[in-house]
Motif scaffolding. Structure first.
Motif, PDB file in Angstrom:
ATOM      1  N   ASP A 158       0.840  -1.202   0.000  1.00  0.00           N
ATOM      2  CA  ASP A 158       0.000   0.000   0.000  1.00  0.00           C
ATOM      3  C   ASP A 158       0.870   1.245   0.000  1.00  0.00           C
ATOM      4  OD1 ASP A 158      -2.342  -1.569   0.171  1.00  0.00           O
ATOM      5  OD2 ASP A 158      -2.096  -1.740   2.347  1.00  0.00           O
ATOM      6  N   GLN A 159       0.417   2.264  -0.707  1.00  0.00           N
ATOM      7  CA  GLN A 159       1.184   3.503  -0.803  1.00  0.00           C
ATOM      8  C   GLN A 159       1.263   4.203   0.548  1.00  0.00           C
ATOM      9  OE1 GLN A 159       0.386   6.236  -4.150  1.00  0.00           O
ATOM     10  NE2 GLN A 159       0.421   7.900  -2.658  1.00  0.00           N
ATOM     11  N   THR A 160       2.448   4.688   0.897  1.00  0.00           N
ATOM     12  CA  THR A 160       2.652   5.362   2.185  1.00  0.00           C
ATOM     13  C   THR A 160       3.283   6.739   2.010  1.00  0.00           C
ATOM     14  OG1 THR A 160       4.775   4.220   2.428  1.00  0.00           O
ATOM     15  CG2 THR A 160       2.862   3.196   3.474  1.00  0.00           C
ATOM     16  N   LEU A 161       3.191   7.303   0.818  1.00  0.00           N
ATOM     17  CA  LEU A 161       3.718   8.641   0.566  1.00  0.00           C
ATOM     18  C   LEU A 161       2.770   9.702   1.116  1.00  0.00           C
ATOM     19  CD1 LEU A 161       4.724   8.111  -3.168  1.00  0.00           C
ATOM     20  CD2 LEU A 161       6.319   8.233  -1.236  1.00  0.00           C
ATOM     21  N   ASP A 162       3.309  10.875   1.418  1.00  0.00           N
ATOM     22  CA  ASP A 162       2.488  12.030   1.798  1.00  0.00           C
ATOM     23  C   ASP A 162       2.219  12.828   0.524  1.00  0.00           C
ATOM     24  OD1 ASP A 162       1.394  14.435   2.719  1.00  0.00           O
ATOM     25  OD2 ASP A 162       2.577  14.377   4.576  1.00  0.00           O
ATOM     26  N   ASP A 163       0.967  12.794   0.053  1.00  0.00           N
ATOM     27  CA  ASP A 163       0.672  13.433  -1.235  1.00  0.00           C
ATOM     28  C   ASP A 163       0.578  14.958  -1.133  1.00  0.00           C
ATOM     29  OD1 ASP A 163      -1.774  13.829  -0.016  1.00  0.00           O
ATOM     30  OD2 ASP A 163      -2.924  12.642  -1.459  1.00  0.00           O
ATOM     31  N   ARG A 164       0.726  15.491   0.078  1.00  0.00           N
ATOM     32  CA  ARG A 164       0.731  16.955   0.231  1.00  0.00           C
ATOM     33  C   ARG A 164       2.142  17.521   0.142  1.00  0.00           C
ATOM     34  NH1 ARG A 164      -2.293  16.545   5.846  1.00  0.00           N
ATOM     35  NH2 ARG A 164      -0.745  14.862   5.884  1.00  0.00           N
ATOM     36  N   LEU A 165       3.121  16.628   0.004  1.00  0.00           N
ATOM     37  CA  LEU A 165       4.512  17.033  -0.151  1.00  0.00           C
ATOM     38  C   LEU A 165       4.975  16.743  -1.573  1.00  0.00           C
ATOM     39  CD1 LEU A 165       6.072  15.576   3.137  1.00  0.00           C
ATOM     40  CD2 LEU A 165       5.166  17.885   2.750  1.00  0.00           C
ATOM     41  N   THR A 166       6.038  17.397  -1.987  1.00  0.00           N
ATOM     42  CA  THR A 166       6.641  17.111  -3.288  1.00  0.00           C
ATOM     43  C   THR A 166       7.475  15.834  -3.201  1.00  0.00           C
ATOM     44  OG1 THR A 166       8.678  18.338  -2.832  1.00  0.00           O
ATOM     45  CG2 THR A 166       6.804  19.583  -3.751  1.00  0.00           C
ATOM     46  N   GLY A 167       7.966  15.392  -4.343  1.00  0.00           N
ATOM     47  CA  GLY A 167       8.837  14.227  -4.359  1.00  0.00           C
ATOM     48  C   GLY A 167      10.071  14.444  -3.513  1.00  0.00           C
ATOM     49  N   VAL A 168      10.719  15.604  -3.687  1.00  0.00           N
ATOM     50  CA  VAL A 168      11.920  15.925  -2.915  1.00  0.00           C
ATOM     51  C   VAL A 168      11.606  15.965  -1.422  1.00  0.00           C
ATOM     52  CG1 VAL A 168      13.532  17.787  -2.354  1.00  0.00           C
ATOM     53  CG2 VAL A 168      13.165  17.126  -4.732  1.00  0.00           C
ATOM     54  N   TRP A 185      13.541  12.889 -11.724  1.00  0.00           N
ATOM     55  CA  TRP A 185      14.236  14.129 -11.400  1.00  0.00           C
ATOM     56  C   TRP A 185      13.472  15.352 -11.912  1.00  0.00           C
ATOM     57  CZ3 TRP A 185      17.184  16.160  -8.054  1.00  0.00           C
ATOM     58  CH2 TRP A 185      17.913  17.339  -8.311  1.00  0.00           C
ATOM     59  N   ASP A 186      12.868  15.231 -13.074  1.00  0.00           N
ATOM     60  CA  ASP A 186      12.145  16.380 -13.626  1.00  0.00           C
ATOM     61  C   ASP A 186      10.818  16.630 -12.906  1.00  0.00           C
ATOM     62  OD1 ASP A 186      11.074  14.011 -14.628  1.00  0.00           O
ATOM     63  OD2 ASP A 186      10.398  14.943 -16.498  1.00  0.00           O
ATOM     64  N   LYS A 187      10.379  15.686 -12.077  1.00  0.00           N
ATOM     65  CA  LYS A 187       9.130  15.847 -11.315  1.00  0.00           C
ATOM     66  C   LYS A 187       9.413  16.069  -9.821  1.00  0.00           C
ATOM     67  CE  LYS A 187       6.396  14.993 -14.847  1.00  0.00           C
ATOM     68  NZ  LYS A 187       5.460  16.025 -15.388  1.00  0.00           N
ATOM     69  N   ARG A 188      10.636  16.407  -9.507  1.00  0.00           N
ATOM     70  CA  ARG A 188      11.051  16.462  -8.109  1.00  0.00           C
ATOM     71  C   ARG A 188      10.290  17.496  -7.287  1.00  0.00           C
ATOM     72  NH1 ARG A 188      14.716  18.724 -11.438  1.00  0.00           N
ATOM     73  NH2 ARG A 188      15.588  20.804 -11.001  1.00  0.00           N
ATOM     74  N   ASN A 189       9.862  18.588  -7.904  1.00  0.00           N
ATOM     75  CA  ASN A 189       9.181  19.649  -7.159  1.00  0.00           C
ATOM     76  C   ASN A 189       7.663  19.630  -7.367  1.00  0.00           C
ATOM     77  OD1 ASN A 189      11.559  20.793  -6.040  1.00  0.00           O
ATOM     78  ND2 ASN A 189      12.022  21.721  -8.022  1.00  0.00           N
ATOM     79  N   THR A 190       7.155  18.538  -7.941  1.00  0.00           N
ATOM     80  CA  THR A 190       5.711  18.377  -8.140  1.00  0.00           C
ATOM     81  C   THR A 190       5.099  17.699  -6.917  1.00  0.00           C
ATOM     82  OG1 THR A 190       6.019  18.144 -10.524  1.00  0.00           O
ATOM     83  CG2 THR A 190       3.940  17.332  -9.602  1.00  0.00           C
ATOM     84  N   TYR A 235      -0.253  14.809  -7.587  1.00  0.00           N
ATOM     85  CA  TYR A 235      -0.371  14.910  -9.045  1.00  0.00           C
ATOM     86  C   TYR A 235       0.428  13.817  -9.759  1.00  0.00           C
ATOM     87  CZ  TYR A 235      -2.292  19.485  -7.894  1.00  0.00           C
ATOM     88  OH  TYR A 235      -3.063  20.501  -7.370  1.00  0.00           O
ATOM     89  N   TYR A 236       1.027  12.904  -9.026  1.00  0.00           N
ATOM     90  CA  TYR A 236       1.776  11.791  -9.628  1.00  0.00           C
ATOM     91  C   TYR A 236       0.803  10.697 -10.085  1.00  0.00           C
ATOM     92  CZ  TYR A 236       6.456  13.216  -7.928  1.00  0.00           C
ATOM     93  OH  TYR A 236       7.641  13.861  -7.712  1.00  0.00           O
ATOM     94  N   SER A 237       1.186   9.976 -11.130  1.00  0.00           N
ATOM     95  CA  SER A 237       0.430   8.786 -11.537  1.00  0.00           C
ATOM     96  C   SER A 237       0.771   7.639 -10.586  1.00  0.00           C
ATOM     97  CB  SER A 237       0.798   8.391 -12.968  1.00  0.00           C
ATOM     98  OG  SER A 237       2.160   7.961 -13.024  1.00  0.00           O
ATOM     99  N   GLY A 238       0.037   6.532 -10.709  1.00  0.00           N
ATOM    100  CA  GLY A 238       0.313   5.373  -9.871  1.00  0.00           C
ATOM    101  C   GLY A 238       1.720   4.844 -10.061  1.00  0.00           C
ATOM    102  N   GLY A 239       2.171   4.803 -11.316  1.00  0.00           N
ATOM    103  CA  GLY A 239       3.519   4.324 -11.597  1.00  0.00           C
ATOM    104  C   GLY A 239       4.591   5.253 -11.047  1.00  0.00           C
ATOM    105  N   MET A 240       4.345   6.552 -11.110  1.00  0.00           N
ATOM    106  CA  MET A 240       5.304   7.518 -10.571  1.00  0.00           C
ATOM    107  C   MET A 240       5.408   7.392  -9.054  1.00  0.00           C
ATOM    108  SD  MET A 240       4.221  10.787 -12.937  1.00  0.00           S
ATOM    109  CE  MET A 240       5.131  11.997 -11.978  1.00  0.00           C
ATOM    110  N   CYS A 241       4.266   7.175  -8.399  1.00  0.00           N
ATOM    111  CA  CYS A 241       4.284   6.982  -6.949  1.00  0.00           C
ATOM    112  C   CYS A 241       5.093   5.743  -6.579  1.00  0.00           C
ATOM    113  CB  CYS A 241       2.857   6.847  -6.417  1.00  0.00           C
ATOM    114  SG  CYS A 241       1.911   8.394  -6.385  1.00  0.00           S
TER     115      CYS A 241
END
Length: 329
Positions: A84-94, A125-130, A134-140
């Motif tokens: 299961d995804q455990t990222l914080d989607d309110r933060l950027t990738g970086v 790297w080009d999506k580091r500040n997104t 807004y990431y797709s499932g694969g990007m996550c």
């Protein structure tokens, strides 16, 4: 060096053995796969290896550290990507990676350097500040793999790394997994129920079913155990066809699964016309014929007598029955 050592591992839940006396090892730099259906014990095994669940019996070491006596050392040695995804989607990738690195005590200079390395490794790297929302499932999924690599782990656990992703995205993830294995020289233990994923990625595969590991070997060696070409046929009367082919010495085995007749034969391309003619002469309608070389699905069928699809269906049925029983209490 052995990155993982598992000896006679058992995990029980109220008398039910989710993992039943399994043993295996993973070498430094190896990609090892646990292949099996949902409910086979794969995630339970990873939870024990990552110290989030204590074993009932057995001995488990990760990078030389015992999961029971040296859990902190184990955690410092591993990275993990959960189902299961455990990222914080309110933060950027970086920001997600920076927060993770701070938990491991990495200083600012090291964090900045490593974030750039891992984001470039997984192609983000080009999506580091997104923002992650807004990431797709694969990007996550790729970002979670990058996060698992931030603190330079010796062992990486990937629990169903491409679950729920489309075919194109799955192939992209596979390329990134192979790339990081080669560049980081990291041992990887992945769990999957996708046959092609285990076949393409893994140096060795352990087939696990109902808590037990049935066989461990290289994918090509496992497929060679089955040996023969596989002809699958959809027929109006498969039971009648089984009786008709019983006397042919070139039919090594015949089985009926999921409404299809499976025949293990020699020189399959030469045998298809013979089988079609035989069916037509005996008033059996041939709806579909397929020829292929053995796959890991056939290996699972060989050792369990079931396909993974059948096993997952029975697993869902067992879970549903347990839920109904619980609701009645």
């Amino acid at each position: 060096m052995q990155a993982i050592q598992v000896l006679n591992l058992t995990k029980e839940f109220n008398g039910f053995k989710a993992v039943n006396d399994i043993s295996f090892s993973v070498e430094e730099g190896e990609i090892f796969g646990l292949l099996g259906p949902n409910g086979a014990g794969k995630t339970t095994t990873i939870r024990i290896l990552s110290t989030t669940l204590r074993p009932t019996k057995g001995k488990v070491k990760v990078w030389g550290y015992d999961v029971k006596t040296d859990p902190d050392d184990v955690r410092r040695s591993i990275g993990i990507v959960f189902q299961d995804q455990t990222l914080d989607d309110r933060l950027t990738g970086v920001e997600n990676l920076d927060f993770h690195a701070r938990l491991y005590g990495m200083d600012k200079k090291m964090r900045k350097k490593r974030i750039e390395q891992v984001l470039k490794l997984v192609g983000l790297w080009d999506k580091r500040n997104t923002l992650v929302k807004y990431y797709s499932g694969g990007m996550c999924r790729r970002l979670e793999i990058a996060r698992g690599l931030m603190h330079y782990p010796k062992v990486l656990f990937l629990d169903e790394p491409t679950l729920g992703l489309d075919a194109q995205t799955r192939h992209t993830i596979w390329e990134h997994i192979k790339s990081l294995n080669q560049r980081e020289k990291i041992a990887i233990l992945l769990t999957t129920h996708y046959m092609d994923e285990a076949d393409i990625l893994c140096n060795r595969v352990g087939i696990i079913d109902r808590g037990k590991i049935l066989v461990i070997d290289r994918p090509e060696n496992l497929k060679n155990l089955v040996g023969k070409d596989i002809i699958s046929m959809k027929l109006s009367s498969p039971e009648k066809m089984i009786k008709l082919v019983a006397g042919f010495d070139w039919v090594k085995k015949s089985e009926l699964h999921d409404g299809l007749l499976y025949l293990k034969v020699t020189k399959g391309d030469e045998k298809i016309p013979l089988l079609v003619n035989l069916a037509q002469k005996n008033s059996i309608n041939v709806e579909l014929v397929n020829l292929r070389k053995p796959t890991l699905e056939d290996v699972f069928l060989h050792f369990t007598g079931r396909t993974i699809r059948q096993e997952e269906g029975s697993t869902r049925q067992r879970i549903s029955m347990r839920l109904r029983s619980w609701r009645r209490r």
